[in-house]
Design a protein around this motif. Structure first.
Motif, PDB file in Angstrom:
ATOM      1  N   GLU A 210       0.832  -1.199   0.000  1.00  0.00           N
ATOM      2  CA  GLU A 210       0.000   0.000   0.000  1.00  0.00           C
ATOM      3  C   GLU A 210       0.872   1.256   0.000  1.00  0.00           C
ATOM      4  O   GLU A 210       1.983   1.262   0.527  1.00  0.00           O
ATOM      5  CB  GLU A 210      -0.883   0.041   1.256  1.00  0.00           C
ATOM      6  CG  GLU A 210      -1.788  -1.158   1.428  1.00  0.00           C
ATOM      7  CD  GLU A 210      -2.326  -1.281   2.837  1.00  0.00           C
ATOM      8  OE1 GLU A 210      -3.195  -2.133   3.062  1.00  0.00           O
ATOM      9  OE2 GLU A 210      -1.851  -0.536   3.730  1.00  0.00           O
ATOM     10  N   LEU A 507      -4.434  -5.441   6.020  1.00  0.00           N
ATOM     11  CA  LEU A 507      -4.939  -5.803   4.693  1.00  0.00           C
ATOM     12  C   LEU A 507      -3.831  -6.402   3.837  1.00  0.00           C
ATOM     13  O   LEU A 507      -4.072  -7.339   3.068  1.00  0.00           O
ATOM     14  CB  LEU A 507      -5.539  -4.565   4.017  1.00  0.00           C
ATOM     15  CG  LEU A 507      -6.077  -4.751   2.605  1.00  0.00           C
ATOM     16  CD1 LEU A 507      -7.201  -5.776   2.573  1.00  0.00           C
ATOM     17  CD2 LEU A 507      -6.571  -3.403   2.048  1.00  0.00           C
ATOM     18  N   ASN A 523     -10.773  -5.861   1.284  1.00  0.00           N
ATOM     19  CA  ASN A 523     -10.616  -4.441   1.582  1.00  0.00           C
ATOM     20  C   ASN A 523     -11.794  -3.935   2.416  1.00  0.00           C
ATOM     21  O   ASN A 523     -11.620  -3.265   3.438  1.00  0.00           O
ATOM     22  CB  ASN A 523     -10.495  -3.661   0.274  1.00  0.00           C
ATOM     23  CG  ASN A 523     -10.118  -2.208   0.495  1.00  0.00           C
ATOM     24  OD1 ASN A 523      -9.657  -1.828   1.566  1.00  0.00           O
ATOM     25  ND2 ASN A 523     -10.312  -1.399  -0.518  1.00  0.00           N
TER      26      ASN A 523
END
Length: 535
Positions: A210, A507, A523
């Motif tokens: 991310e 996540l 998600n």
């Protein structure tokens, strides 16, 4: 699903025993009574910063947050840790020119991104941090500028158009047949920006990385110079779906700092607002999880229930999301007998509908085929990452401030904490459903026993500098606020820590081995806040 205390939570020692553990490890400590709130505050020398983290980790203490405060010519660095029954706040001081500290990330992986953020905001350095890459988007200021220093202007110094932030060094894909899938940062819906870089082989996800922070709003800088009322209005906008919890945490910090007792009726109304906020968000997300696997029936009904719930919010409190009802010293809205009756009826109506809907979600075979083995986060991983709220509880770790370090009015009620042990998307949905039912029970109790009295107390004159910490259990988990007020009540420092800082990394872990089409479900089952992260 269970609602008793999980043994893993009890492994950490009580907070009052932590100073002795540090001293036994050769780390001198000094009490900091000037920091008010539900924390025990200690000062330690900078050279012991990393060692203190190692001692805490060895004793199963949870890492919660870190932040800085520029007081020229020094920077104060804080780290918040959680023991079995509350929080310990560590503080140290470094020079604001070439200041350095040992990193706490080697002991607590949860500190990784927050420490990188500190480096970019203050210009200090963690000497042994394992990841040298920047974290927060900073194309809007030069490499040698540090936005949370006192000499940095609120408006910044950026050119009229900020250059695109497209140089983040993602770890590259390697190996035959491995390819990358970039998702974002701009998404097709109305959600805020966030970049997800997948490494995949076929449809199987090998890794996810991310990169967040594309909309750095400057919340902390905007807080400087405001009065208490202006600060809380700002805090309510850190993350709009947690407006009650963030406003309450900021209020609690300021009220502790100045020693202001809040009327009991106001405190109970705050809890009613917080539980209604929890219910609304869990309803919406449970439906959205079903939508991401094509189960439209549940999506429609949970969306309908959330809409009805939020219409009651608007009718009783004046805002669908309950924004700006919590203010310093209390609340802006009282509730009379008619409104109490309306809210009680809403509780009963929702409970009646959930009696039919929840068993369907938990047992419908084609739905559970998609949820039960998807997005598994193990208990060990949840603890390592410091995951919070329903994300942690679905993996077996069930810390909840309302029960384990209770604040008013929760100290006078029994708070059941639903948790599960599977760690899959189905468990996260199941825990959310359990939390809704617990919130309805709490709402019934608060509404039936709402004490008489005022709903707000005026803030007294503030003759000297003071500071405080607030800790509130939001619907995503523990929310932290630090507030420092100067003479006259002017804010010199505000730091909010949303649970999403610690839940977003989960996540990346729970998606491993899943297929690309299951990313939306995974998600949404976590549903981190972009806004709560992008301060």
């Amino acid at each position: 699903m269970n609602s008793t205390i999980h043994q893993g939570q009890l492994a950490a020692p009580p907070v009052d025993s932590l100073p002795l553990l540090l001293e036994q490890a050769g780390i001198p400590v000094r009490e900091l009574p000037e920091i008010q709130g539900p924390v025990r505050a200690l000062a330690i020398e900078a050279r012991f910063w990393g060692k203190a983290a190692a001692v805490a980790a060895a004793n199963h203490v949870r890492w919660c947050a870190c932040w800085g405060e520029h007081r020229p010519p020094e920077i104060n660095i804080f780290a918040l840790l959680a023991g079995q029954d509350g929080h310990l706040l560590l503080q140290t001081t470094i020079p604001d020119i070439q200041g350095e500290l040992p990193s706490q990330t080697p002991s607590f992986p949860a500190a990784n991104r927050p420490e990188r953020y500190l480096q970019e905001m203050f210009g200090m350095r963690f000497t042994d941090h394992p990841d040298p890459r920047r974290w927060m988007r900073h194309q809007a200021w030069d490499a040698g500028q540090y936005p949370l220093r006192k000499d940095f202007p609120l408006a910044g110094t950026a050119p009229e158009q900020t250059p695109p932030d497209c140089e983040y060094p993602f770890i590259p894909a390697e190996g035959e047949g491995v390819y990358e899938i970039p998702v974002g940062p701009v998404h097709a819906g109305i959600i805020e920006p966030g970049h997800f870089r997948f490494q995949a082989m076929g449809e199987a996800i090998l890794s996810l990385e991310e990169h967040l922070g594309y909309v750095h709003k400057g919340i902390e800088k905007c807080a400087e110079g405001r009065d208490s009322a202006g600060l809380v209005r700002l805090a309510a906008r850190v993350s709009g779906d947690s407006t009650v919890a963030h406003a309450w945490a900021a209020c609690q910090a300021g009220e502790h700092a100045i020693g202001l007792p809040v009327p009991r009726r106001a405190v109970v109304i705050r809890a009613i607002l917080a539980e209604r906020e929890r219910v609304a968000n869990h309803l919406g997300d449970m439906g959205a999880c079903c939508n991401d696997v094509g189960f439209a029936f549940a999506h429609v009904h949970f969306s309908r229930l959330r809409e009805l719930w939020q219409r009651h919010n608007a009718a009783v409190f004046g805002h669908r999301l309950l924004m700006d009802v919590v203010i310093p010293g209390g609340v802006t809205r009282d509730i009379g007998p008619e409104q109490i009756s309306l809210l009680q009826q809403a509780n009963e109506q929702l409970r009646h509908e959930l009696d039919d809907l929840l068993p369907l979600l938990y047992e419908y075979p084609s739905l559970q085929d998609r949820l039960r083995t998807t997005g598994i986060l193990s208990l060990d991983k949840a603890r390592t990452l410091g995951a919070l709220g329903f994300v942690a509880r679905a993996s077996g770790e069930c810390w909840d401030l309302r029960r384990d370090a209770p604040y008013a009015p929760y100290e006078n009620v029994t708070v059941a904490v639903p948790f599960s042990s599977g760690g899959a998307s189905s468990n996260r949905v199941h825990v959310r459903g359990g939390e809704i039912l617990v919130s309805l029970d709490l709402l019934d109790t608060f509404l039936a026993h709402l004490p008489a009295g005022d709903i707000c107390r005026a803030l007294p004159p503030i003759p000297a500098t003071c500071c405080g910490v607030g800790c509130i259990e939001g619907w995503r988990g523990e929310i932290i606020a630090y507030v420092r007020l100067e003479e006259g009540g002017i804010v010199s420092r505000y730091f909010p820590r949303d649970p999403s800082w610690l839940n977003w990394p989960a996540l990346e872990v729970l998606i491993l081995g899943e297929i690309v089409p299951d990313f939306p479900l995974c998600n949404k089952s976590v549903n981190g806040s972009y806004s709560g992260h992008d301060l």
